[in-house]
Scaffold this active site. Sequence first.
Site, mmCIF file in Angstrom:
data_model
loop_
_atom_site.group_PDB
_atom_site.id
_atom_site.type_symbol
_atom_site.label_atom_id
_atom_site.label_comp_id
_atom_site.label_asym_id
_atom_site.label_seq_id
_atom_site.Cartn_x
_atom_site.Cartn_y
_atom_site.Cartn_z
ATOM 1 N N LYS A 126 0.870 -1.188 0.000
ATOM 2 C CA LYS A 126 0.000 0.000 0.000
ATOM 3 C C LYS A 126 0.898 1.227 0.000
ATOM 4 O O LYS A 126 2.001 1.201 0.554
ATOM 5 C CB LYS A 126 -0.853 -0.006 1.278
ATOM 6 C CG LYS A 126 -2.073 0.848 1.186
ATOM 7 C CD LYS A 126 -3.236 0.092 0.573
ATOM 8 C CE LYS A 126 -4.448 0.972 0.438
ATOM 9 N NZ LYS A 126 -5.595 0.245 -0.139
ATOM 10 N N GLY A 183 -25.978 1.134 4.197
ATOM 11 C CA GLY A 183 -25.141 1.883 3.250
ATOM 12 C C GLY A 183 -25.421 1.424 1.830
ATOM 13 O O GLY A 183 -25.048 0.320 1.441
ATOM 14 N N GLY A 227 -24.464 2.991 -1.085
ATOM 15 C CA GLY A 227 -23.647 3.833 -1.952
ATOM 16 C C GLY A 227 -23.220 3.032 -3.173
ATOM 17 O O GLY A 227 -23.989 2.241 -3.720
ATOM 18 N N HIS A 228 -21.960 3.207 -3.563
ATOM 19 C CA HIS A 228 -21.468 2.553 -4.789
ATOM 20 C C HIS A 228 -21.708 1.054 -4.791
ATOM 21 O O HIS A 228 -22.284 0.508 -5.718
ATOM 22 C CB HIS A 228 -19.970 2.839 -4.963
ATOM 23 C CG HIS A 228 -19.706 4.231 -5.414
ATOM 24 N ND1 HIS A 228 -19.373 5.245 -4.546
ATOM 25 C CD2 HIS A 228 -19.755 4.793 -6.639
ATOM 26 C CE1 HIS A 228 -19.228 6.368 -5.229
ATOM 27 N NE2 HIS A 228 -19.449 6.116 -6.497
ATOM 28 N N VAL A 229 -21.253 0.365 -3.748
ATOM 29 C CA VAL A 229 -21.384 -1.098 -3.721
ATOM 30 C C VAL A 229 -22.801 -1.510 -3.328
ATOM 31 O O VAL A 229 -23.421 -2.377 -3.960
ATOM 32 C CB VAL A 229 -20.369 -1.733 -2.742
ATOM 33 C CG1 VAL A 229 -20.504 -3.253 -2.757
ATOM 34 C CG2 VAL A 229 -18.944 -1.334 -3.095
ATOM 35 N N TYR A 253 -25.675 -0.202 -3.691
ATOM 36 C CA TYR A 253 -26.671 -0.065 -4.757
ATOM 37 C C TYR A 253 -26.701 -1.329 -5.643
ATOM 38 O O TYR A 253 -27.756 -1.919 -5.890
ATOM 39 C CB TYR A 253 -26.333 1.190 -5.583
ATOM 40 C CG TYR A 253 -27.031 1.280 -6.916
ATOM 41 C CD1 TYR A 253 -28.364 1.676 -6.997
ATOM 42 C CD2 TYR A 253 -26.355 0.969 -8.102
ATOM 43 C CE1 TYR A 253 -29.009 1.754 -8.231
ATOM 44 C CE2 TYR A 253 -26.991 1.044 -9.330
ATOM 45 C CZ TYR A 253 -28.320 1.433 -9.395
ATOM 46 O OH TYR A 253 -28.939 1.493 -10.617
#
Length: 352
Positions: A80, A176, A178-180, A182
């Site tokens: 990382k 939640g 959001g992006h995932v 949904y």
Amino acid sequence: MKMLDHFSKYDYEQLVLCQDQTSGLKAIIAIHNTTLGPALGGARMWNYASDEDAILDALRLARGMTYKAAAAGLNLGGGKAVIINSPQSKSEQLFRAFGRYVESLNGRYITAEDVGTSVQDMEYVRMETRYVTGVSNGSGDPSPATALGVWYGMKAMAQEAYGSDSLEGKVVAVQGIGHVGYYLCKHVAKEGGKLIVTDINPEAIKRVTGEIVAEVVKPEEIYGVGCHIFAPSALGAVVNDITLQQLKCDIIAGAANNVLEDERHGELLMQKGILYAPDFVINAGGLINVADELQGYNKERAYKKIEMIYTNIKKLLAISKERQIPTNIAANLMAEERMEKLGRIRNIYLNK
Ligand code: NAD
């Protein structure tokens, strides 16, 4: 010293401090383990409170990537990078300077976008190194791939709990959307699952309820709703001493990272009879997808590989049952055993 203790305790391979004063770059690249292959992990850009915080964050995240890649069956190690600047100080020069440091590692570390960095930033990095994924014309937004993997994992968990992997008629509570979240809701709804959703963002709720039938509850209510599957897909540490008393589900399977506040909460979930799908195994779809770019991205092939999450979940459930250990510990063992076995064959000497 805390940082160096952490470095030796978890057996890291390399820590690189990068500085380029002309572009303002100050970055850390942490490589945890390259037993299975080059260390892949995103480059996060954040204004850390101290340099020590940044180094510790890079180290912890790099180690997490080692386990995630190993458990997913990828031939990749864990690394990382963190760039210690506020995202407002982005420039072409800064990302190209970072790219030169990545290149100097000769492929031991492969970078990608992460919190605070974008596809455009990675395009600048690409000008200086080939060791970067997540550029334009590549695999794109990882969220649909992550959601697909979570859905496979959820089905494997249902198979274990109910003897059938069908989600038809199952109540799934998603925290939640959001992006995932949904895309996850769409998979569940398509299969005939019943959704209960929550989000702090009214726009996210509007988007989902505009397309799918879902009951909406307040954010603080989601832990206590009666459901078959709780799918945390917003924040970390949502399984803790307080929420443990409220949960009324059979299974926890969602996209969020670091779902357990502490490893001991895995044991407590087992005692309560709640089956937990370890986060880094079930949410590896995005990583599997981006890793496919290393062979020249092919969506069909990448999505086929994401199906493996189903098998991986079954494998770790078997380890958990056989050894009578919580699933989060079984997931760590599954990753460690793969590294150990393949690490050993790498010691076979080839005279060429
Ligand atoms: P996102 O920011 O798009 O979605 C998170 C949603 O959660 C947002 O709509 C936000 O409003 C909502 N939220 C925040 N706090 C909340 C609260 N207290 N209660 C209810 N809702 C709340 O993020 P995402 O990309 O969908 O990722 C979701 C989770 O999955 C994160 O934990 C992320 O680390 C993890 N994850 C994502 C990916 C990926 O491919 N995006 C891959 C692996 C893991």
